[in-house]
Structures are given as structure tokens and as C-alpha cells.
Design a protein around this motif. Sequence first.
Motif, PDB file in Angstrom:
ATOM      1  N   LEU A 123       0.826  -1.204   0.000  1.00 45.79           N
ATOM      2  CA  LEU A 123       0.000   0.000   0.000  1.00 45.79           C
ATOM      3  C   LEU A 123       0.862   1.256   0.000  1.00 45.79           C
ATOM      4  O   LEU A 123       0.536   2.246  -0.677  1.00 45.79           O
ATOM      5  CB  LEU A 123      -0.931  -0.015   1.208  1.00 45.79           C
ATOM      6  N   ALA A 124       1.963   1.239   0.723  1.00 47.95           N
ATOM      7  CA  ALA A 124       2.870   2.387   0.751  1.00 47.95           C
ATOM      8  C   ALA A 124       3.417   2.673  -0.647  1.00 47.95           C
ATOM      9  O   ALA A 124       3.469   3.838  -1.088  1.00 47.95           O
ATOM     10  CB  ALA A 124       4.013   2.138   1.729  1.00 47.95           C
ATOM     11  N   LEU A 125       3.826   1.638  -1.358  1.00 49.53           N
ATOM     12  CA  LEU A 125       4.369   1.819  -2.705  1.00 49.53           C
ATOM     13  C   LEU A 125       3.280   2.268  -3.680  1.00 49.53           C
ATOM     14  O   LEU A 125       3.532   3.115  -4.555  1.00 49.53           O
ATOM     15  CB  LEU A 125       5.012   0.518  -3.188  1.00 49.53           C
ATOM     16  N   ALA A 126       2.075   1.725  -3.531  1.00 53.39           N
ATOM     17  CA  ALA A 126       0.972   2.147  -4.405  1.00 53.39           C
ATOM     18  C   ALA A 126       0.637   3.614  -4.170  1.00 53.39           C
ATOM     19  O   ALA A 126       0.403   4.379  -5.126  1.00 53.39           O
ATOM     20  CB  ALA A 126      -0.253   1.268  -4.153  1.00 53.39           C
ATOM     21  N   TYR A 127       0.619   4.023  -2.898  1.00 49.02           N
ATOM     22  CA  TYR A 127       0.350   5.421  -2.577  1.00 49.02           C
ATOM     23  C   TYR A 127       1.439   6.324  -3.158  1.00 49.02           C
ATOM     24  O   TYR A 127       1.145   7.376  -3.759  1.00 49.02           O
ATOM     25  CB  TYR A 127       0.264   5.600  -1.066  1.00 49.02           C
ATOM     26  N   ALA A 128       2.699   5.918  -2.995  1.00 45.76           N
ATOM     27  CA  ALA A 128       3.808   6.725  -3.518  1.00 45.76           C
ATOM     28  C   ALA A 128       3.744   6.839  -5.037  1.00 45.76           C
ATOM     29  O   ALA A 128       4.084   7.885  -5.600  1.00 45.76           O
ATOM     30  CB  ALA A 128       5.141   6.117  -3.081  1.00 45.76           C
ATOM     31  N   ALA A 129       3.309   5.777  -5.701  1.00 42.60           N
ATOM     32  CA  ALA A 129       3.198   5.815  -7.160  1.00 42.60           C
ATOM     33  C   ALA A 129       2.138   6.810  -7.611  1.00 42.60           C
ATOM     34  O   ALA A 129       2.288   7.471  -8.645  1.00 42.60           O
ATOM     35  CB  ALA A 129       2.871   4.414  -7.692  1.00 42.60           C
ATOM     36  N   LYS A 130       1.068   6.948  -6.842  1.00 42.12           N
ATOM     37  CA  LYS A 130      -0.017   7.853  -7.205  1.00 42.12           C
ATOM     38  C   LYS A 130       0.194   9.275  -6.685  1.00 42.12           C
ATOM     39  O   LYS A 130      -0.263  10.241  -7.299  1.00 42.12           O
ATOM     40  CB  LYS A 130      -1.345   7.309  -6.678  1.00 42.12           C
ATOM     41  N   HIS A 131       0.877   9.404  -5.548  1.00 47.57           N
ATOM     42  CA  HIS A 131       1.034  10.717  -4.919  1.00 47.57           C
ATOM     43  C   HIS A 131       2.487  10.946  -4.472  1.00 47.57           C
ATOM     44  O   HIS A 131       2.742  11.206  -3.294  1.00 47.57           O
ATOM     45  CB  HIS A 131       0.095  10.844  -3.712  1.00 47.57           C
ATOM     46  N   PRO A 132       3.434  10.877  -5.396  1.00 45.33           N
ATOM     47  CA  PRO A 132       4.844  11.006  -4.999  1.00 45.33           C
ATOM     48  C   PRO A 132       5.163  12.348  -4.350  1.00 45.33           C
ATOM     49  O   PRO A 132       6.067  12.429  -3.510  1.00 45.33           O
ATOM     50  CB  PRO A 132       5.601  10.821  -6.323  1.00 45.33           C
ATOM     51  N   GLU A 133       4.422  13.373  -4.714  1.00 43.75           N
ATOM     52  CA  GLU A 133       4.680  14.707  -4.167  1.00 43.75           C
ATOM     53  C   GLU A 133       4.296  14.807  -2.696  1.00 43.75           C
ATOM     54  O   GLU A 133       4.686  15.762  -2.015  1.00 43.75           O
ATOM     55  CB  GLU A 133       3.916  15.761  -4.976  1.00 43.75           C
ATOM     56  N   ARG A 134       3.577  13.828  -2.179  1.00 46.25           N
ATOM     57  CA  ARG A 134       3.147  13.833  -0.777  1.00 46.25           C
ATOM     58  C   ARG A 134       4.023  12.955   0.111  1.00 46.25           C
ATOM     59  O   ARG A 134       3.775  12.859   1.311  1.00 46.25           O
ATOM     60  CB  ARG A 134       1.693  13.364  -0.675  1.00 46.25           C
ATOM     61  N   VAL A 135       5.027  12.325  -0.474  1.00 44.03           N
ATOM     62  CA  VAL A 135       5.840  11.350   0.264  1.00 44.03           C
ATOM     63  C   VAL A 135       7.225  11.923   0.553  1.00 44.03           C
ATOM     64  O   VAL A 135       8.014  12.168  -0.369  1.00 44.03           O
ATOM     65  CB  VAL A 135       5.954  10.030  -0.530  1.00 44.03           C
ATOM     66  N   ALA A 136       7.515  12.133   1.835  1.00 44.72           N
ATOM     67  CA  ALA A 136       8.838  12.628   2.238  1.00 44.72           C
ATOM     68  C   ALA A 136       9.867  11.509   2.267  1.00 44.72           C
ATOM     69  O   ALA A 136      11.066  11.749   2.135  1.00 44.72           O
ATOM     70  CB  ALA A 136       8.750  13.289   3.610  1.00 44.72           C
ATOM     71  N   GLY A 137       9.407  10.288   2.447  1.00 49.04           N
ATOM     72  CA  GLY A 137      10.293   9.138   2.488  1.00 49.04           C
ATOM     73  C   GLY A 137       9.475   7.886   2.716  1.00 49.04           C
ATOM     74  O   GLY A 137       8.283   7.942   3.047  1.00 49.04           O
ATOM     75  N   LEU A 138      10.118   6.738   2.534  1.00 50.86           N
ATOM     76  CA  LEU A 138       9.474   5.444   2.736  1.00 50.86           C
ATOM     77  C   LEU A 138      10.347   4.582   3.636  1.00 50.86           C
ATOM     78  O   LEU A 138      11.559   4.470   3.418  1.00 50.86           O
ATOM     79  CB  LEU A 138       9.284   4.723   1.399  1.00 50.86           C
ATOM     80  N   VAL A 139       9.735   3.973   4.644  1.00 44.93           N
ATOM     81  CA  VAL A 139      10.398   2.956   5.458  1.00 44.93           C
ATOM     82  C   VAL A 139       9.545   1.701   5.328  1.00 44.93           C
ATOM     83  O   VAL A 139       8.380   1.683   5.732  1.00 44.93           O
ATOM     84  CB  VAL A 139      10.531   3.377   6.933  1.00 44.93           C
ATOM     85  N   LEU A 140      10.129   0.655   4.746  1.00 43.52           N
ATOM     86  CA  LEU A 140       9.373  -0.532   4.368  1.00 43.52           C
ATOM     87  C   LEU A 140       9.986  -1.784   4.979  1.00 43.52           C
ATOM     88  O   LEU A 140      11.190  -1.866   5.189  1.00 43.52           O
ATOM     89  CB  LEU A 140       9.331  -0.668   2.844  1.00 43.52           C
ATOM     90  N   ARG A 141       9.124  -2.777   5.212  1.00 46.65           N
ATOM     91  CA  ARG A 141       9.576  -4.056   5.773  1.00 46.65           C
ATOM     92  C   ARG A 141       8.826  -5.190   5.084  1.00 46.65           C
ATOM     93  O   ARG A 141       7.643  -5.091   4.796  1.00 46.65           O
ATOM     94  CB  ARG A 141       9.282  -4.059   7.279  1.00 46.65           C
ATOM     95  N   GLY A 142       9.519  -6.285   4.804  1.00 46.53           N
ATOM     96  CA  GLY A 142       8.859  -7.448   4.214  1.00 46.53           C
ATOM     97  C   GLY A 142       8.167  -7.115   2.912  1.00 46.53           C
ATOM     98  O   GLY A 142       6.955  -7.240   2.783  1.00 46.53           O
ATOM     99  N   ILE A 143       8.937  -6.707   1.913  1.00 47.87           N
ATOM    100  CA  ILE A 143       8.363  -6.225   0.655  1.00 47.87           C
ATOM    101  C   ILE A 143       7.443  -7.271   0.021  1.00 47.87           C
ATOM    102  O   ILE A 143       7.807  -8.429  -0.160  1.00 47.87           O
ATOM    103  CB  ILE A 143       9.487  -5.854  -0.339  1.00 47.87           C
TER     104      ILE A 143
END
Length: 326
Positions: A123-143
Motif C-alpha cells: 500500500l505504501a508503494l501504491a500510494y507513492a506511485a499515485k502521490h509522490p509529491e506527498r511522500v517525504a520518504g518510505l520505510v518498508l519491511r517485508g516487501i
Amino acid sequence: MYGQSTPPRRDLYPAIEASHGEMLKVSDLHSIYMETSGNMRGRPVVALHGGPGGGLSPEMRRFFDPQRYRIVMMDQRGCGRSTPHAEVRENTTWDLVADMERVREKLGIDKWLVFGGSWGSTLALAYAAKHPERVAGLVLRGIFLLRKSEIDWFYQNGASHVYPDAFARYVGVIPENERGDLLTAFNTRLTSNDWATRLAAARVWARWEGETISIAGPSALPSRFNEDRFVEAFARIENHYFMNGGFFEHDGWLLDQAPLLRHIPCRIAHGRYDMCTPLTSAWELKQRWPEAELEIIHDAGHSSLEPGIVDALVRATDWMADRAAW
């Protein structure tokens, strides 16, 4: 270096309570629970739970320094305190992305750190793909990229070779003549008009994941995987999303978006022995996104609460507080 001591692993921050929680109506059918905690003037972060259908747990707040972060969390549609419970209508990846935007706008946040593990990473990656301008960074686990190969590995043939005992319990409720397509066999039962049939299938579906989530195996089954309310939402919503390929345009769509995200700071922690979401997905994402930092935890499986995973994620959120693209 020889003789050099290994620094102690970081632990979770102390437990805190939510400072504010409320229900937010996001459609004629759905209302979601949202909460904030930590420093209301701190760096905003949205923490996404797994599943889909897993719901929030109090431990999620503890991956962030409460003095430095404004921690936002929500129960996604159909699970946790959101209503209606276990509902799969109007419940897609893009509905959840839209819900995140509603929460962000309601709280007056311009950009936030996006944190998520397992389905939360999807969901984090999907959100970033649609709204990259709203994402300051991503911290992800268990891709988890929600590709057919990943679903087949865990629910059909793959993890079964490592956990044959747990797998036998999982397939035991399905007649042999239906075991060639377990996803569909479970879907038939999880969408049955008979509540007892749905619940029996949900208990088995959820327990399979619960018994394989930790490197310790079935002995480390989290307690909520024995709770009927939890497993009903977890199993029904997960199966719904997997039957529909995550509602992506094509298999592998999420991985194809990686080159468009390379300007976003990203840190990934992944257990070497993750059975639920094998390391290959994080590895392939890293190949498409060279700037992302991938830390492979040598003594961990899938659970976010294993010591090596906790250490990597807490260090990552500390790092992002200063260095994300705020």
C-alpha cells in the motif's frame, strides 16, 4: 573489523497511547478509524498495517520517537475498528489510497513519511506511485509486490516445503479435488452465505500465516490469530485482494513503478528467512531502485517484532526524521 564489538540492537520506543482517535466516513458504506499520537508538531508519519485486513496494533506506534514524530494510523476498510466489519465491497487498493489522502487533508499535512510492512509495504508503494509529491520518504519491511508468483509461493506451493506441518493444517479443510487452486477454494468458503462456513475457513487461512510469520515457526503464533473477529476480517479481505491481483493494472505493475520513485528516500528491512514474503521481491525492487537502502536481516523471518527487524526499522525512522525530503 577483528576485535570490534557489535553495537547493541535498538528496541522499540516506550508504549504510548493515542492522543486522539475518531471515525471518518469515507463512503456511503465505509467509515474508518483514524488516530494520532506522539508530538503534534513533529514530523508527520503515516503507519500502514498489514494484511490487508490486519488492523492496527499498539506496537506500531513504538517504531517512532514520540518526541520527534506526529504518528498517524488508521484501520483500513473493513478491519479493526472500521465499519462495516469484514466488508469487501468498495474495498480496493485504490479506495485505501484515496482514504489516505482524505486523512492527510483532514489533518492538514503537506508531506509525510510513509511506513509499512508486508501488505503495508504494498500500500505504501501504491500510494507513492499515485502521490509522490506527498511522500517525504518510505520505510518498508517485508516487501510484498502482490504478484501471482508471490501468492503461489505462500498459498499454493513453496512455503509448504518449509512448513509442511502447518501447511497440512491449512489444506486440511479443502477436499483433495479442489487443492489445485487453493486461493479459489478458500474464496468459495470465505464468501459463503453460511457464517459458520466462512468462519471455519477464516480460522484456517489466518492460522497458516500466523504459524509461519516468525522464524520460530508455529510456536510463535500471535494470540490474535486465535480471535474470531480478527481472523474473519483478515482472511476475507486478504483473499478478496489476492483474487483480484491487488487491483493493479497488470501482474508486476507495482515493481514497474519503482524507477519513477527513485527520488524518494527509501529504507527497506527484510528478513533472510521470510516465508510469507520471500526476499526475492525486496531484491528485485532494489535492482529497479538502486538508491533504496536494503538491509537484509540474517536472523529474521517476516514478523515486524523480531529483534533484528525492530532494530533496522527504528534506526530507519530515526534517520528519516532528519534526512527525509521534508
